[in-house]
Design a protein around this motif. Structure first.
Motif, PDB file in Angstrom:
ATOM      1  N   LEU A  53      10.205  27.965  27.383  1.00  0.00           N
ATOM      2  CA  LEU A  53       9.677  27.078  26.322  1.00  0.00           C
ATOM      3  C   LEU A  53      10.550  26.117  25.871  1.00  0.00           C
ATOM      4  O   LEU A  53       9.854  25.437  24.840  1.00  0.00           O
ATOM      5  CB  LEU A  53       9.245  28.104  25.071  1.00  0.00           C
ATOM      6  CG  LEU A  53       8.378  29.164  25.247  1.00  0.00           C
ATOM      7  CD1 LEU A  53       8.026  29.941  24.309  1.00  0.00           C
ATOM      8  CD2 LEU A  53       6.958  28.689  25.929  1.00  0.00           C
ATOM      9  N   ASP A  71       7.794  33.152  22.541  1.00  0.00           N
ATOM     10  CA  ASP A  71       6.957  33.361  23.850  1.00  0.00           C
ATOM     11  C   ASP A  71       6.208  34.719  23.389  1.00  0.00           C
ATOM     12  O   ASP A  71       5.133  34.962  23.981  1.00  0.00           O
ATOM     13  CB  ASP A  71       8.063  33.695  25.237  1.00  0.00           C
ATOM     14  CG  ASP A  71       7.264  34.299  26.026  1.00  0.00           C
ATOM     15  OD1 ASP A  71       6.128  33.616  26.885  1.00  0.00           O
ATOM     16  OD2 ASP A  71       7.465  35.535  26.634  1.00  0.00           O
ATOM     17  N   SER A  74       3.241  33.719  21.330  1.00  0.00           N
ATOM     18  CA  SER A  74       2.188  33.168  22.337  1.00  0.00           C
ATOM     19  C   SER A  74       1.548  34.480  23.098  1.00  0.00           C
ATOM     20  O   SER A  74       0.253  34.553  23.211  1.00  0.00           O
ATOM     21  CB  SER A  74       2.833  32.432  23.501  1.00  0.00           C
ATOM     22  OG  SER A  74       1.809  32.010  24.256  1.00  0.00           O
ATOM     23  N   GLN A 150       8.814  23.028  23.930  1.00  0.00           N
ATOM     24  CA  GLN A 150       7.961  22.393  24.534  1.00  0.00           C
ATOM     25  C   GLN A 150       6.712  22.092  23.636  1.00  0.00           C
ATOM     26  O   GLN A 150       6.298  23.123  22.809  1.00  0.00           O
ATOM     27  CB  GLN A 150       7.513  23.372  25.808  1.00  0.00           C
ATOM     28  CG  GLN A 150       8.421  23.398  27.090  1.00  0.00           C
ATOM     29  CD  GLN A 150       8.517  22.362  27.581  1.00  0.00           C
ATOM     30  OE1 GLN A 150       7.693  21.466  27.760  1.00  0.00           O
ATOM     31  NE2 GLN A 150       9.955  21.951  28.387  1.00  0.00           N
ATOM     32  N   LYS A 151       5.772  21.144  24.098  1.00  0.00           N
ATOM     33  CA  LYS A 151       4.759  20.729  23.143  1.00  0.00           C
ATOM     34  C   LYS A 151       3.772  21.870  22.941  1.00  0.00           C
ATOM     35  O   LYS A 151       3.016  22.029  22.002  1.00  0.00           O
ATOM     36  CB  LYS A 151       4.143  19.482  23.655  1.00  0.00           C
ATOM     37  CG  LYS A 151       3.135  18.979  23.068  1.00  0.00           C
ATOM     38  CD  LYS A 151       2.310  17.756  23.654  1.00  0.00           C
ATOM     39  CE  LYS A 151       1.201  17.417  22.750  1.00  0.00           C
ATOM     40  NZ  LYS A 151       0.581  16.168  23.492  1.00  0.00           N
ATOM     41  N   SER A 152       3.647  22.804  24.213  1.00  0.00           N
ATOM     42  CA  SER A 152       2.666  23.809  24.125  1.00  0.00           C
ATOM     43  C   SER A 152       2.816  24.325  23.212  1.00  0.00           C
ATOM     44  O   SER A 152       1.939  25.399  22.669  1.00  0.00           O
ATOM     45  CB  SER A 152       2.401  24.405  25.610  1.00  0.00           C
ATOM     46  OG  SER A 152       3.639  24.991  25.820  1.00  0.00           O
ATOM     47  N   HIS A 153       4.054  25.045  22.588  1.00  0.00           N
ATOM     48  CA  HIS A 153       4.286  26.000  21.608  1.00  0.00           C
ATOM     49  C   HIS A 153       4.943  25.608  20.369  1.00  0.00           C
ATOM     50  O   HIS A 153       5.116  26.313  19.579  1.00  0.00           O
ATOM     51  CB  HIS A 153       5.363  26.897  22.143  1.00  0.00           C
ATOM     52  CG  HIS A 153       4.696  27.893  23.389  1.00  0.00           C
ATOM     53  ND1 HIS A 153       4.196  27.292  24.496  1.00  0.00           N
ATOM     54  CD2 HIS A 153       4.306  29.078  23.233  1.00  0.00           C
ATOM     55  CE1 HIS A 153       3.713  28.242  25.401  1.00  0.00           C
ATOM     56  NE2 HIS A 153       3.716  29.360  24.653  1.00  0.00           N
ATOM     57  N   LYS A 154       5.124  24.329  20.248  1.00  0.00           N
ATOM     58  CA  LYS A 154       5.605  23.525  19.090  1.00  0.00           C
ATOM     59  C   LYS A 154       5.108  23.813  17.853  1.00  0.00           C
ATOM     60  O   LYS A 154       5.423  24.089  16.682  1.00  0.00           O
ATOM     61  CB  LYS A 154       5.703  22.046  19.438  1.00  0.00           C
ATOM     62  CG  LYS A 154       6.797  21.367  18.293  1.00  0.00           C
ATOM     63  CD  LYS A 154       7.081  19.876  18.667  1.00  0.00           C
ATOM     64  CE  LYS A 154       7.750  19.763  19.765  1.00  0.00           C
ATOM     65  NZ  LYS A 154       8.261  18.638  19.937  1.00  0.00           N
ATOM     66  N   HIS A 155       3.596  23.741  17.984  1.00  0.00           N
ATOM     67  CA  HIS A 155       2.681  23.742  16.817  1.00  0.00           C
ATOM     68  C   HIS A 155       2.975  25.292  16.157  1.00  0.00           C
ATOM     69  O   HIS A 155       2.572  25.512  14.528  1.00  0.00           O
ATOM     70  CB  HIS A 155       1.346  23.811  17.287  1.00  0.00           C
ATOM     71  CG  HIS A 155       0.784  24.689  17.841  1.00  0.00           C
ATOM     72  ND1 HIS A 155       0.170  25.982  17.734  1.00  0.00           N
ATOM     73  CD2 HIS A 155       0.853  25.039  19.409  1.00  0.00           C
ATOM     74  CE1 HIS A 155      -0.297  26.815  18.566  1.00  0.00           C
ATOM     75  NE2 HIS A 155       0.220  26.324  19.669  1.00  0.00           N
ATOM     76  N   LYS A 174      -4.473  24.807  17.612  1.00  0.00           N
ATOM     77  CA  LYS A 174      -3.567  24.150  18.227  1.00  0.00           C
ATOM     78  C   LYS A 174      -3.024  23.234  17.193  1.00  0.00           C
ATOM     79  O   LYS A 174      -2.061  22.275  17.389  1.00  0.00           O
ATOM     80  CB  LYS A 174      -4.241  23.417  19.233  1.00  0.00           C
ATOM     81  CG  LYS A 174      -4.530  24.324  20.475  1.00  0.00           C
ATOM     82  CD  LYS A 174      -3.321  24.984  21.207  1.00  0.00           C
ATOM     83  CE  LYS A 174      -3.510  25.711  22.391  1.00  0.00           C
ATOM     84  NZ  LYS A 174      -2.578  26.499  22.938  1.00  0.00           N
TER      85      LYS A 174
END
Length: 179
Positions: A53, A71, A74, A150-155, A174
């Motif tokens: 991540l 992680d 997620s 990473q952008k996918s988990h930054k939020h 998101k």
């Protein structure tokens, strides 16, 4: 004749335990400290995984632990891991705390305890799951800088902050939750 409603909670617990056996995981320990100790002793495999991540390699074990915890957020939110594989999630969460051990255990203990309570048929699952995710987000926030994620988990790092509302709908969005 016994009321069938009395058997339902017991059958759920038995089903969870059978699933755990089928997925080759021994039942996780009752506390995070015991679980981390069991991993360190070799009783359980160390499934430490930071989810890749971070932008680049972690600079420290503390940062690696933070990515690992993120992680697990997620896993809870996207993979429905707290309901589908609560035992595996507890083992994997404890593996995160094999790095930055004392502080991680201190910060994450109540998230682990919330997952343990999921086995209690008297407990409502969603508030426990949201509580666990919120605690993990806070612990991750203390360990990783938003710009490194990473952008996918930054939020996730902008959600469920102290003083903010937290729900599964918020976690699944998101969009970044604003202060």
């Amino acid at each position: 004749m016994a009321d069938l409603r009395c058997f339902l909670p017991a059958s759920i617990v038995v089903a969870i335990q059978l699933f755990q056996i089928a997925t080759c995981y021994a039942p996780a320990k009752e506390s995070l400290l015991e679980m981390v100790t069991a991993i360190e002793s070799g009783e359980f495999a160390n499934n430490f995984f930071d989810g890749d991540l971070l932008n680049g390699e972690p600079d420290t074990d503390v940062e690696a632990a933070g990515a690992c915890l993120l992680d697990k957020v997620s896993a809870i939110v996207v993979e429905n891991g707290a309901e589908q594989l609560p035992n595996k999630l507890k083992v994997d969460m404890a593996a995160c705390c094999t790095k930055d051990r004392e502080k991680c255990i201190e910060d994450v203990d109540q998230a682990y305890a919330a997952l343990v309570k999921l086995l209690d048929p008297e407990e409502e699952p969603e508030p426990l799951i949201v509580k666990a995710a919120s605690i993990l987000i806070n612990a991750a926030r203390q360990r990783v800088k938003e710009g490194k994620v990473q952008k996918s988990h930054k939020h996730y790092l902008r959600k469920c902050m102290e003083g903010q509302q937290c729900s599964m709908d918020i976690l699944k969005s998101k969009k970044r939750q604003e202060l």
